[in-house]
Every structure is written in structure tokens, then in C-alpha cells.
Design an enzyme around this catalytic site. Structure first.
Site, PDB file in Angstrom:
ATOM      1  N   SER A  45       0.835  -1.276  -0.164  1.00 58.96           N
ATOM      2  CA  SER A  45       0.141  -0.125  -0.133  1.00 58.96           C
ATOM      3  C   SER A  45       0.849   1.016   0.384  1.00 58.96           C
ATOM      4  O   SER A  45       1.655   1.867  -1.001  1.00 58.96           O
ATOM      5  CB  SER A  45      -1.110  -0.299   1.308  1.00 58.96           C
ATOM      6  OG  SER A  45      -1.240   0.917   1.103  1.00 58.96           O
TER       7      SER A  45
ATOM      8  N   ASP B  59     -10.378  -4.467  -4.892  1.00 54.00           N
ATOM      9  CA  ASP B  59      -9.622  -3.861  -3.037  1.00 54.00           C
ATOM     10  C   ASP B  59     -10.716  -2.224  -3.464  1.00 54.00           C
ATOM     11  O   ASP B  59     -10.347  -1.895  -4.493  1.00 54.00           O
ATOM     12  CB  ASP B  59      -7.884  -3.871  -3.967  1.00 54.00           C
ATOM     13  CG  ASP B  59      -7.044  -2.646  -3.359  1.00 54.00           C
ATOM     14  OD1 ASP B  59      -8.004  -1.946  -2.041  1.00 54.00           O
ATOM     15  OD2 ASP B  59      -6.308  -2.859  -2.995  1.00 54.00           O
TER      16      ASP B  59
ATOM     17  N   HIS C 265      -7.470  -5.587  -0.586  1.00 52.77           N
ATOM     18  CA  HIS C 265      -6.535  -4.826   0.033  1.00 52.77           C
ATOM     19  C   HIS C 265      -5.702  -5.170   0.402  1.00 52.77           C
ATOM     20  O   HIS C 265      -4.019  -4.819   0.490  1.00 52.77           O
ATOM     21  CB  HIS C 265      -6.704  -3.641   0.642  1.00 52.77           C
ATOM     22  CG  HIS C 265      -5.739  -2.071   0.597  1.00 52.77           C
ATOM     23  ND1 HIS C 265      -5.400  -1.445  -0.158  1.00 52.77           N
ATOM     24  CD2 HIS C 265      -5.088  -1.967   1.864  1.00 52.77           C
ATOM     25  CE1 HIS C 265      -4.280  -1.148  -0.058  1.00 52.77           C
ATOM     26  NE2 HIS C 265      -4.568  -0.920   1.338  1.00 52.77           N
TER      27      HIS C 265
END
Length: 290
Positions: A137, A234, A264
Site C-alpha cells: 500500500s 481492493d 486490499h
């Protein structure tokens, strides 16, 4: 510009999966590794908060894990990578950014620039030789920034749900009316898709500073092998960001791996398998290159 290959997994990983490699990897490589765990250490920096980290010594290329925003080095992916690297005898380091986990500092006072400096410090002072950086991320964004700044310390990149520029582009996509409300308030408050994390608050100074670190507006000067793994489900960071990263990176060796059911965090067993196999394949590629 780099050519982008869309595939479910690389050839080497397909062979592992088709030959029952998971069982062999889990039972033979990881069984002994789970009996050991690295200890938390602290890096002291002049006039800067201490950074907490865990390190496993081993051979090159090493693996460096970069967690996501408000996350820490004790997540499932980080733990699994330590077991994997220990089983292979490769060095591994995971750490907490300033204001995260066991590191000193206050999360709300951090910036993209702050955390970029953290990564560069780790590359400069805590690891030896080129690293395979694995960024999750926000860590995927920081991994790109670090690779641009330290190409000599970057062997390869693996992005998991890479959030390059995402905070900036998400805010700029709001209507003018909505942005005016947040600017008057002084902060952008948004709920997360994970109830236990509550709300995220980004002040206007944070957003303005983050604009200085955006990478998707021009070619990205990275030439090492790059693998970008993203889930089609996601809901936090759109998968097309990984596609944009791949299109802009100058490297000729870029793969985008899309998981139909992936979310995610990419922390399901099959997600972690794919991550580990992708890194295993890169290690094999890097150590056999003439």
C-alpha cells in the site's frame, strides 16, 4: 517505456504450483524457520525519532519489507516473509516508520517525506547490499521513491496493492465543494474499509507535502525488475494504480499480477503464497543473472 505483461503468475511460479511446491515449501523450508523469530532493535538517529526494526542476517540479495499507512512490521505478510527469508538463508529486515508501531514519533505529525527518509536511512545504515524491496500500500509508494533515490541499493521491487500518489489523487478527485469544506475544517477525514482502524485524518499540510512526492505524472526512472500484485476487489486503492505505475516505469522487466478475489490487505493464504513465490522467483532470477 516499459512493456507491461498481464499474467496470473510468472513461469517459475507456475512450475512451483503445478509441482506441488507449496507443500514442499511449507513443510521443508518454513518448519524450522517458525521456531525462531527476530528480536526488536532500535536505531538511534541524531535529532530524529528512533526506528524499531527486526533483522535476520543472511546472504544477498536481502529483502526489505515496507508496511502500509498506520500499519506496522508485525503483520501477516511481514511475518511470513521473515520465515521465508530465514528458510532460504537470505537477509531480511522489517521496520516501523516514524509514528508507527514500536518506533518513536507521532503518526499525525508524519509526512510522505518523513517516511521516505526513514526508508532511505534503513537502506543506508541498516542493510547491506542491494535489496528486494517489498512495499504494501503506502509502502509501495515509498518503495518507488526509495528506488529512485537509491538505485544502487535496489535489486528489485515487489508492490502489494501499491498506493502511489493515491492520497493526493483521491483528494483531488473530490468535488470543489467537498474540498472547500475540508479546507475550512483544516483536515480531510475519511472512514476506512476496516472498522477497527476507525477514521483517517489528513491535514492540509500533509496533503500539500505529499504532492511533492507524486510519481505518476512522468516516466519513473527505475530500471530494475518490478512485480506489482493487486486485488481486483481492493476497495481502498484501485488496482488501476498498479497499471499506471507499470506503464510509467522505465524498466523493461515489469509484471502486473491481478488477483480476481484479492482485497486490499492481500493477507489471505493464497495471497501470501503468491507474494512469497514472486520473491522466490526474483531471487532465483537475480542470483542466476550473468
Amino acid at each position: 517505456m516499459a512493456a507491461v505483461a498481464l499474467r496470473s503468475c510468472r513461469r517459475g511460479l507456475s512450475q512451483i504450483l503445478s509441482n506441488g511446491g507449496l507443500a514442499a515449501l511449507s513443510s521443508q523450508r518454513l518448519e524450522g524457520a517458525r521456531r525462531h523469530k527476530s528480536t526488536v532493535q532500535y536505531a538511534s538517529r541524531p535529532d530524529l525519532p528512533k526506528l524499531a526494526y527486526r533483522r535476520v542476517k543472511g546472504k544477498s540479495p536481502g529483502v526489505l519489507f515496507l508496511p502500509g499507512y498506520a500499519s506496522n512490521m508485525n503483520g501477516q505478510k511481514a511475518e511470513a516473509l521473515e520465515e521465508f527469508c530465514r528458510s532460504l538463508g537470505h537477509s531480511y529486515l522489517r521496520f516501523d516508520y516514524t509514528g508507527h508501531g514500536a518506533s518513536e514519533g507521532v503518526l499525525s505529525e508524519g509526512t510522505i517525506g518523513t517516511w521516505k527518509k526513514d526508508v532511505l536511512y534503513v537502506l543506508d545504515e541498516l542493510v547491506e547490499g542491494p535489496q528486494i524491496m517489498v512495499g504494501s500500500s503506502l509502502g509501495g509508494w515509498l518503495m518507488l521513491l526509495a528506488a529512485i533515490a537509491r538505485p544502487e541499493k535496489t535489486a528489485a521491487l515487489v508492490g502489494i496493492s501499491t498506493a502511489a500518489d493515491h492520497i493526493v489523487t483521491a483528494y483531488n478527485s473530490l468535488s470543489l465543494e467537498a474540498r472547500k469544506v475540508f479546507e475550512e475544517k483544516g483536515a480531510w477525514t475519511l472512514p476506512t474499509k476496516h472498522p477497527e482502524e476507525g477514521l483517517y485524518d489528513f491535514n492540509m499540510d500533509f496533503l500539500k507535502e505529499a504532492e511533492n512526492h507524486c510519481v505518476l505524472q512522468s516516466p519513473i526512472p527505475i530500471t530494475c525488475p518490478v512485480r506489482l500484485i493487486h486485488g481486483l476487489k481492493d476497495e481502498d486503492v484501485p488496482w488501476h494504480i498498479s497499471m499506471q505505475v507499470a506503464e510509467r516505469i522505465l524498466s523493461a522487466d515489469v509484471d502486473v499480477i491481478l488477483r480476481r478475489q484479492g482485497q486490499h490487505r492481500m493477507s489471505e493464504r493464497d495471497d501470501i503464497k503468491l507474494m512469497v513465490y514472486t520473491i522466490d522467483d526474483l531471487i532465483d532470477k537475480l542470483t542466476t543473472m550473468v
